[in-house]
Enzyme design. Structure first.
Site, PDB file in Angstrom:
ATOM      1  N   HIS A 107       0.830  -1.216   0.000  1.00 47.84           N
ATOM      2  CA  HIS A 107       0.000   0.000   0.000  1.00 47.84           C
ATOM      3  C   HIS A 107       0.860   1.259   0.000  1.00 47.84           C
ATOM      4  CE1 HIS A 107      -3.689   2.307   0.972  1.00 47.84           C
ATOM      5  NE2 HIS A 107      -2.849   3.089   1.638  1.00 47.84           N
ATOM      6  N   GLU A 108       1.808   1.307   0.922  1.00 52.47           N
ATOM      7  CA  GLU A 108       2.640   2.515   1.032  1.00 52.47           C
ATOM      8  C   GLU A 108       3.603   2.636  -0.144  1.00 52.47           C
ATOM      9  OE1 GLU A 108       1.877   4.718   3.080  1.00 52.47           O
ATOM     10  OE2 GLU A 108       0.523   3.508   4.289  1.00 52.47           O
TER      11      GLU A 108
ATOM     12  N   HIS B  94       1.909   4.690  -2.805  1.00 49.58           N
ATOM     13  CA  HIS B  94       2.036   6.129  -2.527  1.00 49.58           C
ATOM     14  C   HIS B  94       3.445   6.625  -2.847  1.00 49.58           C
ATOM     15  CE1 HIS B  94      -1.880   6.441  -0.722  1.00 49.58           C
ATOM     16  NE2 HIS B  94      -1.590   5.689   0.324  1.00 49.58           N
TER      17      HIS B  94
END
Length: 382
Positions: free
Chosen positions: A25-26, A29
């Site tokens: 997920h990170e 980003h």
């Protein structure tokens, strides 16, 4: 020894699973932020005190922190992990450095960075499913009884949990869907079952019960009712592989369809809970996830673990798209407002929005944790 074994089977796989999903997920980003020209100061797995870390060539601090229940990417100028407000250090930055802060980006770039996290979780799930379908075959739900319902036909006939249904009325049963179909087609409320139990093959006649059920599962409260023959069992929470050769394109298509089905089913369940059609005790948190991860690690194989990881990845991506400030979906709504209005929302407005969002999230965490503890208590003592 049993305690050490339980810690290994429950805690270790849970930390590994959560760490992988948070990293994915990170990373979404992080990568889109770098492409957009934003400087990333920290990439953290976990919260709190740093346990281990290093700096890369661009100056990003990669670290593992003490509380392994999430993670964050902190970009230049952020006052918090959610990129909700600017820090005081922004006032000290040069004009060139200001251009590399998250808040200085155009709303379209901020939107792309925000949505990259959930998108990475979805992409990760699709890749897992594609790999399984391409190398091993399609996923199927086996005709194994996971639960015998009280007062149902199966209980009256003596069927038990973990019985595998081999035939119904002479018809071979390969999946749980086959079982449901043959029960529907049974005549005179009779079904002759051949089941496998502890290595033995048993013939068990069942007198089916006819009950009134909704014609639609999507709106069970308002849909017209119909009489339907029911066996009175639920499927086991596991998967098997139907070993059919699929091309890479076919596997990718199947993976996309599977991901879509899981997403729509999750949204349907959330909608049913919000409208009171489904019990709210289905809401679970990290304790429930750890429990399920441990059960899979102890009792099932690596494929089940991968499928569970894909399922959680989809849910993590979907939940983060909910329009609640603090979550990526809330940040995305702010970006869309700024794109339409062509002006940035004030810091105070955003601060109040994120405080509200934080309150909502904390209330959900407390509620889910309470449900988890009640569920765990019943599992151990009831």
């Amino acid at each position: 020894m049993d305690l050490l074994t339980d810690i290994f089977y429950y805690l270790v796989p849970f930390i590994v699973l959560l760490g992988i999903l948070v990293f994915v997920h990170e990373l979404g980003h992080f990568l889109v932020a770098k492409i957009a020209g934003v400087k990333v100061e920290e990439f953290s797995l976990g919260f709190g005190k740093e346990l281990w870390g290093f700096n890369d060539k661009s100056g990003t601090r990669w670290k593992v922190s003490a509380i392994p229940l999430g993670g964050y990417v902190r970009m230049l100028g952020d006052a918090d992990a959610a990129s909700a407000t600017e820090s005081e250090e922004v006032k000290k930055l040069s004009e060139e450095e200001l251009k590399r802060t998250f808040t200085a980006q155009a709303p379209s770039k901020k939107l792309a960075i925000t949505l990259a996290g959930p998108a990475a979780n979805y992409l990760f799930a699709i890749l897992i499913f594609t790999g399984i379908f391409f190398f091993l075959g399609r996923l199927t739900f086996p005709p194994v009884i996971g639960e015998v319902l009280d007062g149902g036909a199966a209980q009256a006939a003596g069927l038990k949990k973990n019985d595998r249904v081999l035939k119904i009325n002479g018809k071979k049963i390969d999946t749980f869907a086959d079982l449901q179909r043959e029960v529907d087609l049974s005549v005179d409320k009779k079904a002759d079952l051949v089941v496998q139990r502890d290595g033995q093959v048993l013939n068990i006649p069942v007198i089916l019960k006819e009950l009134e059920v909704p014609t639609s599962e999507y709106d069970s409260e308002n849909a017209p009712k119909q009489q339907k023959l029911l066996l009175g069992v639920r499927s086991v929470n596991a998967v098997e592989l139907d070993k059919k050769d699929l091309s890479l394109g076919e596997a990718l298509k199947e993976a996309g369809a599977e991901t879509w089905d899981i997403t729509t089913a999750t949204l349907r369940g959330v909608g049913q809970m919000l409208t009171g059609k489904r019990a709210s005790d289905d809401v679970g948190g990290v304790i429930r996830i750890a429990e399920m991860t441990g059960d899979i690690s102890k009792e099932r194989g690596f494929i089940d673990f991968l499928v569970f990881m894909a399922l959680l990845s989809i849910n993590l991506g979907l939940i983060n798209l909910f329009p609640i400030p603090v979550l990526d979906g809330g940040q995305a709504v702010i970006c869309l407002i700024e794109m339409v209005s062509r002006r940035e929302l004030g810091e105070k407005v955003k601060e109040y929005m994120f405080r509200f969002g934080f309150g909502v999230i904390m209330a959900l965490v407390v509620f889910a944790t309470w449900n988890d503890l009640v569920h765990l208590f019943k599992r151990i003592f009831v």
